[in-house]
Write a protein that holds these residues in place. Structure first.
Motif, PDB file in Angstrom:
ATOM      1  N   GLU A  11       0.832  -1.205   0.000  1.00  0.00           N
ATOM      2  CA  GLU A  11       0.000   0.000   0.000  1.00  0.00           C
ATOM      3  C   GLU A  11       0.871   1.261   0.000  1.00  0.00           C
ATOM      4  O   GLU A  11       0.609   2.211  -0.729  1.00  0.00           O
ATOM      5  CB  GLU A  11      -0.931  -0.012   1.219  1.00  0.00           C
ATOM      6  CG  GLU A  11      -1.848   1.188   1.304  1.00  0.00           C
ATOM      7  CD  GLU A  11      -2.751   1.348   0.090  1.00  0.00           C
ATOM      8  OE1 GLU A  11      -3.055   2.513  -0.256  1.00  0.00           O
ATOM      9  OE2 GLU A  11      -3.136   0.334  -0.531  1.00  0.00           O
ATOM     10  N   HIS A  12       1.945   1.253   0.793  1.00  0.00           N
ATOM     11  CA  HIS A  12       2.870   2.390   0.850  1.00  0.00           C
ATOM     12  C   HIS A  12       3.530   2.615  -0.519  1.00  0.00           C
ATOM     13  O   HIS A  12       3.627   3.748  -0.996  1.00  0.00           O
ATOM     14  CB  HIS A  12       3.933   2.152   1.923  1.00  0.00           C
ATOM     15  CG  HIS A  12       5.000   3.205   1.958  1.00  0.00           C
ATOM     16  ND1 HIS A  12       4.796   4.441   2.517  1.00  0.00           N
ATOM     17  CD2 HIS A  12       6.264   3.205   1.472  1.00  0.00           C
ATOM     18  CE1 HIS A  12       5.892   5.167   2.376  1.00  0.00           C
ATOM     19  NE2 HIS A  12       6.801   4.436   1.755  1.00  0.00           N
ATOM     20  N   ARG A  21       9.257  -4.467  -7.539  1.00  0.00           N
ATOM     21  CA  ARG A  21       8.977  -4.757  -6.134  1.00  0.00           C
ATOM     22  C   ARG A  21       7.469  -4.872  -5.910  1.00  0.00           C
ATOM     23  O   ARG A  21       7.003  -5.771  -5.212  1.00  0.00           O
ATOM     24  CB  ARG A  21       9.584  -3.662  -5.239  1.00  0.00           C
ATOM     25  CG  ARG A  21       9.341  -3.855  -3.766  1.00  0.00           C
ATOM     26  CD  ARG A  21      10.167  -4.984  -3.185  1.00  0.00           C
ATOM     27  NE  ARG A  21       9.878  -5.132  -1.761  1.00  0.00           N
ATOM     28  CZ  ARG A  21       9.885  -6.275  -1.125  1.00  0.00           C
ATOM     29  NH1 ARG A  21      10.211  -7.378  -1.754  1.00  0.00           N
ATOM     30  NH2 ARG A  21       9.598  -6.334   0.146  1.00  0.00           N
ATOM     31  N   ILE A  22       6.706  -3.962  -6.509  1.00  0.00           N
ATOM     32  CA  ILE A  22       5.241  -4.007  -6.382  1.00  0.00           C
ATOM     33  C   ILE A  22       4.714  -5.319  -6.956  1.00  0.00           C
ATOM     34  O   ILE A  22       3.898  -6.000  -6.330  1.00  0.00           O
ATOM     35  CB  ILE A  22       4.580  -2.785  -7.062  1.00  0.00           C
ATOM     36  CG1 ILE A  22       4.836  -1.522  -6.224  1.00  0.00           C
ATOM     37  CG2 ILE A  22       3.084  -3.009  -7.263  1.00  0.00           C
ATOM     38  CD1 ILE A  22       4.383  -0.227  -6.874  1.00  0.00           C
ATOM     39  N   VAL A  68       2.433   6.082  -2.021  1.00  0.00           N
ATOM     40  CA  VAL A  68       3.428   7.109  -1.713  1.00  0.00           C
ATOM     41  C   VAL A  68       4.594   7.089  -2.711  1.00  0.00           C
ATOM     42  O   VAL A  68       4.900   8.098  -3.351  1.00  0.00           O
ATOM     43  CB  VAL A  68       3.969   6.937  -0.268  1.00  0.00           C
ATOM     44  CG1 VAL A  68       5.043   7.962   0.031  1.00  0.00           C
ATOM     45  CG2 VAL A  68       2.834   7.037   0.743  1.00  0.00           C
ATOM     46  N   GLU A  69       5.229   5.936  -2.843  1.00  0.00           N
ATOM     47  CA  GLU A  69       6.431   5.849  -3.686  1.00  0.00           C
ATOM     48  C   GLU A  69       6.126   6.024  -5.181  1.00  0.00           C
ATOM     49  O   GLU A  69       6.834   6.735  -5.879  1.00  0.00           O
ATOM     50  CB  GLU A  69       7.139   4.501  -3.465  1.00  0.00           C
ATOM     51  CG  GLU A  69       7.571   4.249  -2.034  1.00  0.00           C
ATOM     52  CD  GLU A  69       8.679   5.156  -1.559  1.00  0.00           C
ATOM     53  OE1 GLU A  69       9.519   5.569  -2.383  1.00  0.00           O
ATOM     54  OE2 GLU A  69       8.713   5.457  -0.353  1.00  0.00           O
ATOM     55  N   ARG A  70       5.072   5.347  -5.664  1.00  0.00           N
ATOM     56  CA  ARG A  70       4.751   5.414  -7.098  1.00  0.00           C
ATOM     57  C   ARG A  70       4.463   6.856  -7.540  1.00  0.00           C
ATOM     58  O   ARG A  70       5.046   7.318  -8.528  1.00  0.00           O
ATOM     59  CB  ARG A  70       3.582   4.480  -7.402  1.00  0.00           C
ATOM     60  CG  ARG A  70       3.338   4.280  -8.886  1.00  0.00           C
ATOM     61  CD  ARG A  70       2.120   3.397  -9.117  1.00  0.00           C
ATOM     62  NE  ARG A  70       2.502   2.016  -9.372  1.00  0.00           N
ATOM     63  CZ  ARG A  70       1.657   0.994  -9.305  1.00  0.00           C
ATOM     64  NH1 ARG A  70       0.394   1.200  -8.951  1.00  0.00           N
ATOM     65  NH2 ARG A  70       2.055  -0.214  -9.578  1.00  0.00           N
ATOM     66  N   PRO A  71       3.601   7.604  -6.830  1.00  0.00           N
ATOM     67  CA  PRO A  71       3.365   9.005  -7.244  1.00  0.00           C
ATOM     68  C   PRO A  71       4.630   9.866  -7.151  1.00  0.00           C
ATOM     69  O   PRO A  71       4.842  10.753  -7.989  1.00  0.00           O
ATOM     70  CB  PRO A  71       2.303   9.501  -6.257  1.00  0.00           C
ATOM     71  CG  PRO A  71       1.643   8.277  -5.743  1.00  0.00           C
ATOM     72  CD  PRO A  71       2.677   7.192  -5.764  1.00  0.00           C
ATOM     73  N   ALA A  72       5.484   9.597  -6.160  1.00  0.00           N
ATOM     74  CA  ALA A  72       6.715  10.381  -6.011  1.00  0.00           C
ATOM     75  C   ALA A  72       7.638  10.160  -7.211  1.00  0.00           C
ATOM     76  O   ALA A  72       8.240  11.115  -7.726  1.00  0.00           O
ATOM     77  CB  ALA A  72       7.424  10.006  -4.713  1.00  0.00           C
TER      78      ALA A  72
END
Length: 161
Positions: A21-22, A63-64, A26-30
């Protein structure tokens, strides 16, 4: 490619789901924002920032995908039905090293939950593989890179996860 079943505790599955979920929220949009910013700086053929952001995006997506596969193939182990008559996953095993006389304790867990600092040993390791199916009092020789280690199984208990 056949998918491999991943045995997890309920806590282990929740940990993977929260990391997933993180990464998604968080990471994907960044990373998408970093790629857009680098793209705005002009010529992509000589833009190291763009290349680095695209590479980071590739690593993140891998990783996802790995975590999604783990969640899809997860089998939650029913901790109330764990047997302690012989060594199996989610057992806490107390061993005596017959060479040194030292006593060690390991909890056998899935690969994704392994953490040697916490005494959580992956089920696929040589020590765990050698112990599987053995009973309290058994002497087990474990082949490790440095040679053969003779262990005696002192106790088998349900792991407190």
């Amino acid at each position: 490619m056949a998918s491999k079943v991943v045995h997890l505790t309920e806590a282990g599955l929740q940990k993977i789901k929260s990391e997933l979920e993180h990464l998604r929220s968080v990471e994907r949009p960044a990373i998408s924002a970093a790629i857009a910013e680098a793209r705005d700086k002009g010529d992509l053929s000589e833009n190291a920032e763009y290349d680095a952001a695209k590479e980071a995006q590739g690593m993140l997506e891998m990783r996802i995908a790995k975590l999604e596969e783990m969640v899809a193939n997860a089998r939650v182990l029913d901790e109330s039905r764990i047997d302690t008559s012989s060594v199996q996953i989610l057992n806490r095993v107390t061993l005596k090293n017959m060479k040194t006389g030292k006593t060690v304790e390991y909890t056998l867990v899935s690969e994704s939950e392994a953490n040697l600092k916490e005494g959580k040993l992956a089920i696929g390791t040589p020590i765990a593989q050698a112990l599987l199916g053995h009973k309290k009092g058994d002497k087990v020789d474990v082949q490790v890179p440095s040679g053969m280690i003779p262990f005696e199984i002192l106790d088998i208990a349900v792991a407190d996860m």
